[in-house]
Each structure stands twice: as structure tokens, then as C-alpha cells.
Design a protein around this motif. Structure first.
Motif, PDB file in Angstrom:
ATOM      1  N   GLU A   1      20.671   7.729  42.158  1.00 49.23           N
ATOM      2  CA  GLU A   1      20.941   6.678  43.152  1.00 49.23           C
ATOM      3  C   GLU A   1      19.689   6.389  43.981  1.00 49.23           C
ATOM      4  O   GLU A   1      19.372   5.222  44.257  1.00 49.23           O
ATOM      5  CB  GLU A   1      22.087   7.126  44.060  1.00 49.23           C
ATOM      6  CG  GLU A   1      22.491   6.090  45.098  1.00 49.23           C
ATOM      7  CD  GLU A   1      23.640   6.564  45.979  1.00 49.23           C
ATOM      8  OE1 GLU A   1      23.858   5.966  47.043  1.00 49.23           O
ATOM      9  OE2 GLU A   1      24.315   7.548  45.592  1.00 49.23           O
ATOM     10  N   ALA A   2      18.950   7.450  44.349  1.00 48.22           N
ATOM     11  CA  ALA A   2      17.726   7.262  45.134  1.00 48.22           C
ATOM     12  C   ALA A   2      16.665   6.515  44.327  1.00 48.22           C
ATOM     13  O   ALA A   2      15.918   5.696  44.874  1.00 48.22           O
ATOM     14  CB  ALA A   2      17.187   8.617  45.592  1.00 48.22           C
ATOM     15  N   ILE A   3      16.601   6.796  43.019  1.00 42.30           N
ATOM     16  CA  ILE A   3      15.658   6.080  42.149  1.00 42.30           C
ATOM     17  C   ILE A   3      16.027   4.598  42.091  1.00 42.30           C
ATOM     18  O   ILE A   3      15.167   3.720  42.221  1.00 42.30           O
ATOM     19  CB  ILE A   3      15.648   6.703  40.740  1.00 42.30           C
ATOM     20  CG1 ILE A   3      15.046   8.108  40.780  1.00 42.30           C
ATOM     21  CG2 ILE A   3      14.852   5.821  39.761  1.00 42.30           C
ATOM     22  CD1 ILE A   3      15.193   8.890  39.487  1.00 42.30           C
ATOM     23  N   ARG A   4      17.293   4.313  41.909  1.00 48.86           N
ATOM     24  CA  ARG A   4      17.744   2.918  41.815  1.00 48.86           C
ATOM     25  C   ARG A   4      17.590   2.179  43.139  1.00 48.86           C
ATOM     26  O   ARG A   4      17.495   0.949  43.158  1.00 48.86           O
ATOM     27  CB  ARG A   4      19.193   2.887  41.320  1.00 48.86           C
ATOM     28  CG  ARG A   4      19.312   3.361  39.868  1.00 48.86           C
ATOM     29  CD  ARG A   4      20.747   3.462  39.399  1.00 48.86           C
ATOM     30  NE  ARG A   4      20.803   3.883  37.992  1.00 48.86           N
ATOM     31  CZ  ARG A   4      21.916   4.212  37.354  1.00 48.86           C
ATOM     32  NH1 ARG A   4      23.084   4.184  37.985  1.00 48.86           N
ATOM     33  NH2 ARG A   4      21.868   4.583  36.083  1.00 48.86           N
ATOM     34  N   ASP A   5      17.534   2.951  44.245  1.00 50.41           N
ATOM     35  CA  ASP A   5      17.282   2.342  45.555  1.00 50.41           C
ATOM     36  C   ASP A   5      15.791   2.144  45.818  1.00 50.41           C
ATOM     37  O   ASP A   5      15.410   1.638  46.877  1.00 50.41           O
ATOM     38  CB  ASP A   5      17.862   3.226  46.665  1.00 50.41           C
ATOM     39  CG  ASP A   5      19.389   3.156  46.723  1.00 50.41           C
ATOM     40  OD1 ASP A   5      19.956   2.215  46.134  1.00 50.41           O
ATOM     41  OD2 ASP A   5      20.001   4.052  47.336  1.00 50.41           O
ATOM     42  N   GLY A   6      14.939   2.594  44.860  1.00 50.59           N
ATOM     43  CA  GLY A   6      13.500   2.378  44.973  1.00 50.59           C
ATOM     44  C   GLY A   6      12.727   3.426  45.744  1.00 50.59           C
ATOM     45  O   GLY A   6      11.561   3.210  46.081  1.00 50.59           O
ATOM     46  N   ARG A   7      13.345   4.608  45.999  1.00 54.39           N
ATOM     47  CA  ARG A   7      12.639   5.645  46.760  1.00 54.39           C
ATOM     48  C   ARG A   7      11.556   6.312  45.925  1.00 54.39           C
ATOM     49  O   ARG A   7      10.547   6.758  46.444  1.00 54.39           O
ATOM     50  CB  ARG A   7      13.638   6.686  47.280  1.00 54.39           C
ATOM     51  CG  ARG A   7      14.595   6.104  48.322  1.00 54.39           C
ATOM     52  CD  ARG A   7      15.661   7.088  48.741  1.00 54.39           C
ATOM     53  NE  ARG A   7      15.098   8.288  49.351  1.00 54.39           N
ATOM     54  CZ  ARG A   7      15.847   9.308  49.785  1.00 54.39           C
ATOM     55  NH1 ARG A   7      17.176   9.256  49.673  1.00 54.39           N
ATOM     56  NH2 ARG A   7      15.283  10.365  50.333  1.00 54.39           N
ATOM     57  N   PHE A   8      11.775   6.444  44.623  1.00 57.30           N
ATOM     58  CA  PHE A   8      10.781   6.995  43.699  1.00 57.30           C
ATOM     59  C   PHE A   8      11.152   6.567  42.295  1.00 57.30           C
ATOM     60  O   PHE A   8      12.267   6.089  42.045  1.00 57.30           O
ATOM     61  CB  PHE A   8      10.658   8.523  43.799  1.00 57.30           C
ATOM     62  CG  PHE A   8      11.922   9.230  44.212  1.00 57.30           C
ATOM     63  CD1 PHE A   8      12.964   9.406  43.322  1.00 57.30           C
ATOM     64  CD2 PHE A   8      12.076   9.721  45.506  1.00 57.30           C
ATOM     65  CE1 PHE A   8      14.129  10.044  43.693  1.00 57.30           C
ATOM     66  CE2 PHE A   8      13.248  10.364  45.889  1.00 57.30           C
ATOM     67  CZ  PHE A   8      14.281  10.535  44.979  1.00 57.30           C
ATOM     68  N   ASP A   9      10.196   6.725  41.360  1.00 59.68           N
ATOM     69  CA  ASP A   9      10.429   6.343  39.958  1.00 59.68           C
ATOM     70  C   ASP A   9      11.075   7.460  39.152  1.00 59.68           C
ATOM     71  O   ASP A   9      11.837   7.213  38.222  1.00 59.68           O
ATOM     72  CB  ASP A   9       9.097   5.979  39.277  1.00 59.68           C
ATOM     73  CG  ASP A   9       8.423   4.807  39.946  1.00 59.68           C
ATOM     74  OD1 ASP A   9       9.134   3.873  40.356  1.00 59.68           O
ATOM     75  OD2 ASP A   9       7.191   4.826  40.078  1.00 59.68           O
ATOM     76  N   LYS A  10      10.718   8.693  39.505  1.00 56.26           N
ATOM     77  CA  LYS A  10      11.173   9.864  38.758  1.00 56.26           C
ATOM     78  C   LYS A  10      11.213  11.043  39.705  1.00 56.26           C
ATOM     79  O   LYS A  10      10.426  11.117  40.652  1.00 56.26           O
ATOM     80  CB  LYS A  10      10.205  10.176  37.611  1.00 56.26           C
ATOM     81  CG  LYS A  10      10.570  11.459  36.856  1.00 56.26           C
ATOM     82  CD  LYS A  10       9.385  12.137  36.209  1.00 56.26           C
ATOM     83  CE  LYS A  10       9.801  13.534  35.752  1.00 56.26           C
ATOM     84  NZ  LYS A  10       8.748  14.228  35.017  1.00 56.26           N
ATOM     85  N   ILE A  11      12.147  11.968  39.461  1.00 55.17           N
ATOM     86  CA  ILE A  11      12.195  13.195  40.253  1.00 55.17           C
ATOM     87  C   ILE A  11      12.635  14.343  39.353  1.00 55.17           C
ATOM     88  O   ILE A  11      13.363  14.131  38.366  1.00 55.17           O
ATOM     89  CB  ILE A  11      13.146  13.049  41.458  1.00 55.17           C
ATOM     90  CG1 ILE A  11      12.970  14.216  42.430  1.00 55.17           C
ATOM     91  CG2 ILE A  11      14.597  12.909  41.010  1.00 55.17           C
ATOM     92  CD1 ILE A  11      13.604  13.981  43.789  1.00 55.17           C
ATOM     93  N   VAL A  12      12.174  15.543  39.652  1.00 58.38           N
ATOM     94  CA  VAL A  12      12.578  16.740  38.916  1.00 58.38           C
ATOM     95  C   VAL A  12      13.495  17.553  39.817  1.00 58.38           C
ATOM     96  O   VAL A  12      13.099  17.979  40.903  1.00 58.38           O
ATOM     97  CB  VAL A  12      11.358  17.576  38.500  1.00 58.38           C
ATOM     98  CG1 VAL A  12      11.816  18.855  37.787  1.00 58.38           C
ATOM     99  CG2 VAL A  12      10.442  16.770  37.601  1.00 58.38           C
TER     100      VAL A  12
END
Length: 348
Positions: A106-117
């Protein structure tokens, strides 16, 4: 001195409260060790020679070569029968990790980051109280990996086996790698778009991090590499460094890489520290030789565990993109846990 004697010396070192590290580089036929001669907790000096053990977020530990004995012994792999130890799929842990992954997507789709581990920790019982026996199994099970055994009074006992290089620096040249994507080894199908996208994010971020320190940056062909029962996508990256590069600044421009954190780095790290719900400690940190023989040789601390007298704490995670399926990401962590858990099935 043979390997058994070397590990006996490590146990005596621990009993006396003196830090030590025993390790074997990928494909090497020697096991090396650094035994600190006193119990002083030294601060890391990036201009000196020694072995650094850095956390995901925080202050590194350090064994300075000037205050340590160095030993090296020959090693030959022995046949390893992989005894798969059952990884109990705890329903509560599953629900928690699936919820975390969905929050990350959800955070990626909100534009906070492109990828997270995103990762989790899993405790497993140990069948042998001698951690050196588990280290020996790691040596045999993972000849292609950097295998290490580290003990320090401020961290306890850690060990692991993985071959992701954070940085190899020799003279004015640096070699590193972008490693992403996970699947069962031997899969014949092409890599999926999610894994390929994850790999592109990691490669691009590493290239961007190296540009301010380099005269030029180049990359090799993307390839599939095996790691135990799993395999990943890898791209080697080479940088011709500029003059008077500060090694500490260079390393922390790379660390933590998108392969263990995310992109952009600071936004992903802030999410991890706030949302994961546990302290990664030295998981997803880096470790290895600093300025030894005019070279620095550092590896990412993945596929690792923290050893206690009653249990082994396994640390496992996976890269999340906008296309990630939370239930599949959970299964990926179970597969990764099984890879490391195999070496815990120690019998005498």
C-alpha cells in the motif's frame, strides 16, 4: 593447527570474553580466523586493518588486526546430507507478516518508495549446544558462500552463509553486486516480471550510489545464481573510483542496499524501523575484512542466525514491489528459513 584446534581456540576465546571471528570466503580452501588478544570493545577505524561487523542500523563492532592473532587452516568440503528440518508455520506469525507486506505494498502504491524489503525473525530449537558443530555443517553445505562464525560480548554469537558482496575494494576499483529475486533452484521457467523489476531497482540504485565516488561505473550481464536450495538474479557492478575516496562514506552510500532495505533508501529504512516490529540487529548489516592485504572485502549479512544456548533465531525477508502477493511473500520466507534450518539438524 587444524580446523578442530582452531575452533577449540574460538571456544576458549569466548570463555575469556574476547571477540573472535572464523570465516571462509566463497569457493576458498582455507578457513581464516581473527582472535582478539583482549576483551576491549574497540571502535571501528575505517582506515585501519581488521574485521568489521555492522548492524542494519547502528554502530559497527570491530576486531582490529593490531590487537588480534590471525590464523589460517586448510579446509576441504565433506559430503553434506541436507536434513530438512521442519519449519513450523506459526499462524500468528503468518498473519502478522502478511499484514506487514500488505502495508508495504500500500505504501508503494501511495508513492512512498518503489521497493522495500520486509523481514521477520523466527526462533527454532537447537539439537546441539555446540555452535561450532553448526558452523562446520555450514562450511560443508554452502561451499559457494561466505560462511562465518562471529562472537563478541556486545552482540553474542552470529553465524551465516551467503555470497552477496557489499563491496570488494582493491586499489581504485570497487566490485559489488545487485542481487534480487528468489525461487526454488532448478526452476526452468523465465523469471517473472515482479522479480525482474525488483532486480532493476537494486541495480539502478547501486549505480546511482556509486556515481559520486567514481570516474565510471559499468555493469555485467544479468545471470541466475544458486544459493543452497534457492536461486537469485545477480548483476555484477564495477566502479573505477576517484582519488581520495573516503571508505566509510563510500560504504554507507551503498549500505543498506535496496536488496536488504529498499528504494529510496531513507524512506524505506524509516518504514522498516517503524513497522517491522522487531530489531533486525545485525541481520541485513554487513561484515568482513577492512584494509587487509591492501583490500577491503565485505559481504551482506543475509541467510544468518543468532545463536543462544536454547534456540537459534533465524532472520528472513523478501523484496516487496507494487505487484507483490502477500501470501506468496510469506511462503518465500518459509523457504528461506528451511534453507538455513537444514544446518541446525545436528546429530552426533
Amino acid at each position: 593447527m587444524n580446523l578442530d584446534e582452531l575452533l577449540g581456540k574460538a571456544l576458549r576465546c569466548q570463555a575469556e570474553g574476547r571477540p573472535f571471528v572464523v570465516y571462509r570466503k566463497p569457493e576458498a580452501e582455507t578457513v581464516q580466523a581473527l582472535f582478539q588478544t583482549d576483551a576491549t570493545p574497540y571502535s571501528v577505524d575505517f582506515s585501519a586493518a581488521g574485521y568489521v561487523f555492522a548492524p542494519f542500523d547502528g554502530v559497527p563492532l570491530w576486531i582490529p588486526a593490531a590487537h588480534a592473532e590471525r590464523h589460517s587452516v586448510s579446509w576441504k568440503p565433506r559430503p553434506f546430507v541436507r536434513e530438512l528440518q521442519t519449519v513450523i508455520e506459526d499462524a500468528t506469525a503468518q498473519q502478522r507478516h502478511v499484514a506487514l507486506v500488505r502495508k508495504g505494498v500500500e505504501a508503494i502504491r501511495d508513492g512512498r518508495f518503489d521497493k522495500i524489503v520486509l523481514s521477520r525473525r523466527q526462533a527454532m530449537p537447537v539439537r546441539d549446544t555446540d555452535f561450532t558443530a553448526v558452523f562446520l555443517r555450514m562450511l560443508d553445505a554452502y561451499p559457494e558462500a561466505f560462511v562465518y562464525l562471529w562472537w563478541h560480548p556486545l552482540s553474542g554469537c552470529w553465524m551465516g552463509a551467503f555470497a552477496e558482496q557489499l563491496a570488494h575494494v582493491s586499489g581504485h576499483y570497487l566490485t559489488t553486486m545487485a542481487l534480487a529475486g528468489t525461487r526454488v533452484a532448478g526452476t526452468t521457467a523465465d523469471w517473472g516480471e515482479k522479480e525482474q523489476q525488483e532486480q532493476r531497482f537494486v541495480t539502478e540504485a547501486i549505480e546511482e550510489a556509486l556515481v559520486p565516488f567514481s570516474k565510471r561505473v559499468s555493469k555485467g550481464e544479468t545471470e541466475t545464481v544458486k544459493a543452497g536450495r534457492l536461486e537469485h538474479i545477480r548483476t555484477m557492478v564495477l566502479a573505477a573510483l576517484g582519488e581520495d575516496v573516503d571508505l566509510k562514506e563510500l560504504l554507507y552510500a551503498l549500505h543498506p542496499t535496496p536488496a536488504v532495505c529498499g528504494r529510496p533508501k531513507e524512506a524505506a529504512r524509516a518504514f522498516i524501523l517503524q513497522e517491522e516490529g522487531y530489531d533486525r540487529q545485525y541481520y541485513a548489516g554487513f561484515h568482513g575484512e577492512l584494509n587487509v592485504g591492501w583490500q577491503t572485502d565485505l559481504f551482506v549479512n543475509l541467510r544468518c542466525l543468532r545463536w543462544t544456548e536454547t534456540e537459534a533465531q533465524l532472520f528472513i525477508g523478501g523484496g516487496i514491489t507494487a505487484d507483490s502477493d502477500a501470501d506468496k511473500e510469506w511462503e518465500e520466507t518459509v523457504n528461506k528459513a528451511g534453507t538455513m534450518a537444514a544446518v541446525l539438524a545436528v546429530t552426533k
